[in-house]
Design a protein around this motif. Structure first.
Motif, short mmCIF file in Angstrom:
data_model
loop_
_atom_site.label_atom_id
_atom_site.label_comp_id
_atom_site.label_asym_id
_atom_site.label_seq_id
_atom_site.Cartn_x
_atom_site.Cartn_y
_atom_site.Cartn_z
N ALA A 109 36.48 -9.05 29.03
CA ALA A 109 37.92 -9.15 30.01
C ALA A 109 36.90 -8.28 31.38
N ASN A 110 36.34 -7.53 31.10
CA ASN A 110 35.77 -6.14 32.13
C ASN A 110 35.04 -7.36 33.16
N ASN A 111 34.49 -8.21 32.90
CA ASN A 111 33.62 -8.98 33.70
C ASN A 111 34.82 -9.86 35.36
N PHE A 112 35.99 -9.62 34.69
CA PHE A 112 36.76 -10.39 35.17
C PHE A 112 38.19 -9.64 35.90
N GLY A 113 38.38 -8.03 35.84
CA GLY A 113 39.19 -7.27 36.47
C GLY A 113 38.92 -6.25 35.39
N LYS A 114 40.71 -5.09 35.51
CA LYS A 114 40.55 -3.69 34.92
C LYS A 114 41.60 -3.88 33.61
N THR A 115 40.56 -3.31 32.65
CA THR A 115 41.74 -3.48 31.09
C THR A 115 42.11 -1.75 31.12
N GLU A 116 43.11 -2.30 30.98
CA GLU A 116 43.20 -0.46 29.79
C GLU A 116 43.48 -0.54 28.25
N VAL A 117 42.62 0.47 27.43
CA VAL A 117 42.77 0.45 26.32
C VAL A 117 44.01 1.22 25.68
N LEU A 118 44.87 1.18 25.08
CA LEU A 118 46.08 1.42 24.92
C LEU A 118 45.64 1.93 24.35
N ALA A 119 45.34 1.92 22.89
CA ALA A 119 44.27 2.98 21.90
C ALA A 119 43.06 2.48 21.52
N SER A 120 43.03 3.23 20.04
CA SER A 120 41.53 3.03 19.87
C SER A 120 41.79 3.78 18.65
N SER A 121 41.37 2.86 18.08
CA SER A 121 40.67 3.86 16.33
C SER A 121 39.15 3.85 16.37
N LYS A 122 38.02 3.62 17.28
CA LYS A 122 36.56 4.00 16.88
C LYS A 122 35.90 4.68 16.57
N SER A 123 37.00 5.97 16.79
CA SER A 123 36.44 8.02 15.79
C SER A 123 36.84 7.83 15.01
N SER A 124 37.12 7.27 14.37
CA SER A 124 37.66 6.73 12.65
C SER A 124 36.94 5.33 12.10
N ASN A 125 35.78 4.93 12.66
CA ASN A 125 35.37 3.31 12.18
C ASN A 125 35.91 2.53 12.21
N TYR A 126 37.07 2.74 13.34
CA TYR A 126 38.01 1.31 12.46
C TYR A 126 38.72 1.77 11.23
N ASN A 127 39.09 2.70 10.86
CA ASN A 127 39.77 2.58 9.48
C ASN A 127 41.24 2.56 8.94
N TYR A 128 41.64 2.65 10.53
CA TYR A 128 43.01 2.37 10.94
C TYR A 128 44.10 1.74 11.68
N PRO A 130 45.87 2.10 15.16
CA PRO A 130 46.73 2.90 16.46
C PRO A 130 48.35 2.21 15.78
N LYS A 131 49.04 3.51 15.98
CA LYS A 131 50.59 2.89 16.42
C LYS A 131 51.46 3.39 17.36
N ASP A 132 51.00 4.36 17.33
CA ASP A 132 52.29 5.56 18.71
C ASP A 132 51.71 5.54 19.66
N PHE A 133 51.65 4.34 20.83
CA PHE A 133 51.14 3.75 22.12
C PHE A 133 51.50 2.56 23.13
N LEU A 134 52.18 3.29 23.92
CA LEU A 134 52.73 3.12 25.06
C LEU A 134 52.27 2.06 25.84
N VAL A 135 53.06 1.12 25.88
CA VAL A 135 52.54 -0.21 27.21
C VAL A 135 53.08 -0.01 28.32
N PRO A 136 52.50 0.54 29.55
CA PRO A 136 52.64 0.53 30.31
C PRO A 136 53.67 -0.95 31.21
N GLU A 137 53.87 -0.77 32.43
CA GLU A 137 54.59 -2.16 32.56
C GLU A 137 53.54 -2.32 33.74
#
Lengths: 356, 356
Positions: A109-128, A130-137
């Protein structure tokens, strides 16, 4: 010959009766004397097949007559990473980073515009998940991956934002559970888990979200054109669509999604109970995010690996090795896998406990 | 049951022994107990299949060890219209407009840069191949369509320009005739004529023409990435590649391209002789541009159509109707169509002359 218990993560097991009918049609499609591989995609026979596949896909998702169209294209989910951005991304889109494929979707998607990563579980090798994230307007769309095949996590709820189209990659759990699918504006899925053989991609899109970006869209990337041409702008992947139709018919004959969900739940409960009970094993993911499709686990003592591997292989189990990003084991339990196959695996785990 | 004589323009006839082996493998691939549709694309079995398919494709084109790579991707030639431009078009490319698909290729390339149409036969409904055209200096590449399925024309020579990569869409005549394939820098072909079932696309590309454009290329559009990942950046169309491999093996067993070219020439000579001899019929294209793959012709008196249609249908002939852009009839005679099938058609034409 006894068929292996196929826990492969995808391409994966489909019902034997689907294989049998498909096999027959490779020689002779419905007594036409012609193979399904040699008929024109414009023939009455194939037009009937793709129409039936479309109808069944929408029906199983409870999305008929709600403004959605079903498309059967090529390229898998990875091509959809590109197409969704081509068609929907004007300024900025929001993505939840829940695994390798979610992360790849962001990259494209970054080839076409901006992306906002709302939350990531990458640092724990994606074993969960993420739930408490805000979705901006003001996002052009919000993108989720409903099931993370590699890690064995699955989203149970899908936070929405008013006036923000919701896009979801359901490659590895479509047609496996009841959801309010009308909460999504665009669903896509590579065929090769619960729909059919590799080579087709299902896209279910609400038409009214399309046609709003300012860029020119190449024909093969243009959902509106694909809708207009009824997935036949060029030659579609005939055989993959045909077998998908057979498989969706099998799902209908077997009670549809409500019924298969119960079976999938029984299979998942069985394997996870054993993972939790058996002192030799441990699960990989957070308990509340466990996938009904892919159970990831490992041996507490990795040195026991060769012995365990020998046991499950001797029991005609196939495809149990975990993905290299996670290691250990992964039991993929797609719609066509029987409870009996899971019982065989659980018995192997129990026996292993006694003898290890 | 007698199999129809299948003159379908594509997807088209493949050898019966290929259908038979493919049918068997949908149930059980090489005594593995698993269907070709349920094995992992990372399995030893499938890696062997795709490697074999790659090797055979290069071998049949005499392009081994000459700096070419063979890819099996998805999306058909229409996706290649886009990919070639993404990877090669910086400023301007030259296209020969010889039919609907050539014209579509130009349209898609215009999304990425300038195109110069070197010549076009559009004004005469593409019934010949333009020949006296100049190729200017400094084009990023030159693009031809070797065989125009709809119109029944075929390029016999391919004007080159030094230092200008030559790109060719060979969807409907690849593996059908001997050519110096090393004159081309990039060849692409949808599988569904002489290679295999719809759903796979062969790309044969000389590596040294890549990596020269300044734009960012999305992953799924990037030939260099696809080469690096050996066509498995994501799940490939397993079954279509498998059947392509079977079909390329069939071609090897039957003397390869030199031998099939002789057979194709015999079939084409037979049908064109009859078109020219029989006073009821006329050919559509310029004589020197006639395709060995698709013979287009019509009745001089269109009112005789229903009577002729009844005759060929009664002789178990399938797929003889011309494309709507041309009308009349089109006898597609791909590699797997036998001379006997063409004889049946010619006999029908002769009998029709006697009774009309």
């Amino acid at each position: 010959m006894e068929r292996p218990h196929n826990f492969s993560a995808g391409p994966c097991i489909l019902p034997l009766e689907v294989f049998e009918k498909a096999s027959q049609s490779v020689i002779d499609l419905d007594n036409s004397g012609l193979s399904i591989l040699e008929i024109s995609h414009r023939s009455t026979a194939f037009v009937g097949i793709i129409e039936k596949a479309r109808e069944l896909a929408l029906q199983h998702l409870n999305l008929q007559d709600k403004g959605y169209k079903a498309l059967f294209l090529q390229g898998g989910a990875s091509m959809q990473f590109l197409m969704t951005a081509y068609n929907l991304l004007e300024k900025k889109a929001g993505y939840l980073d829940t695994g390798t494929w979610a992360s790849n979707a962001i990259k494209e998607a970054n080839n076409f515009g901006k992306t906002e990563v709302l939350a990531s579980s990458k640092s724990s090798n994606y074993n969960y998940i993420p739930k408490d994230f805000l979705v901006p307007e003001g996002l052009d769309y919000l993108h989720y991956t409903s099931n993370n095949t590699i890690y064995g996590t699955q989203m149970k709820t899908f936070p929405k934002k008013e006036n923000t189209p919701l896009v979801c990659d359901m490659s590895s759990d479509i047609f496996s559970r009841q959801l309010d699918y009308s909460q999504f504006d665009l669903i896509y899925a590579g065929a090769q888990k619960n729909m059919g053989p590799a080579g087709a991609t299902l896209i279910v899109v609400k038409e009214d979200i399309l046609g709003k970006v300012s860029r020119a869209i190449p024909s093969m990337m243009d959902y509106q054109l694909m809708i207009k041409k009824e997935s036949m702008f060029n030659t579609p992947p005939v055989f993959s669509i045909y077998v998908s139709m057979l498989n969706l018919e099998w799902l209908s004959r077997n009670g549809g999604v409500p019924s298969i969900e119960k079976k999938n739940k029984a299979k998942a409960d069985l394997i996870y109970s054993e993972i939790d009970r058996n002192p030799l094993f441990k699960g990989f993911t957070a308990l509340e995010d466990r996938s009904m499709m892919n159970a990831t686990f490992s041996l507490k003592d990795e040195q026991l690996g060769p012995k365990f591997d020998k046991l499950w292989k001797a029991s005609h189990i196939n495809g149990l090795n975990g993905h290299r990003s996670v290691g250990g084991y992964r039991a993929s339990m797609y719609n066509a896998l029987t409870l009996d196959s899971v019982k065989v695996l659980v018995d192997v785990m129990k026996n292993f406990e006694k003898t290890a």
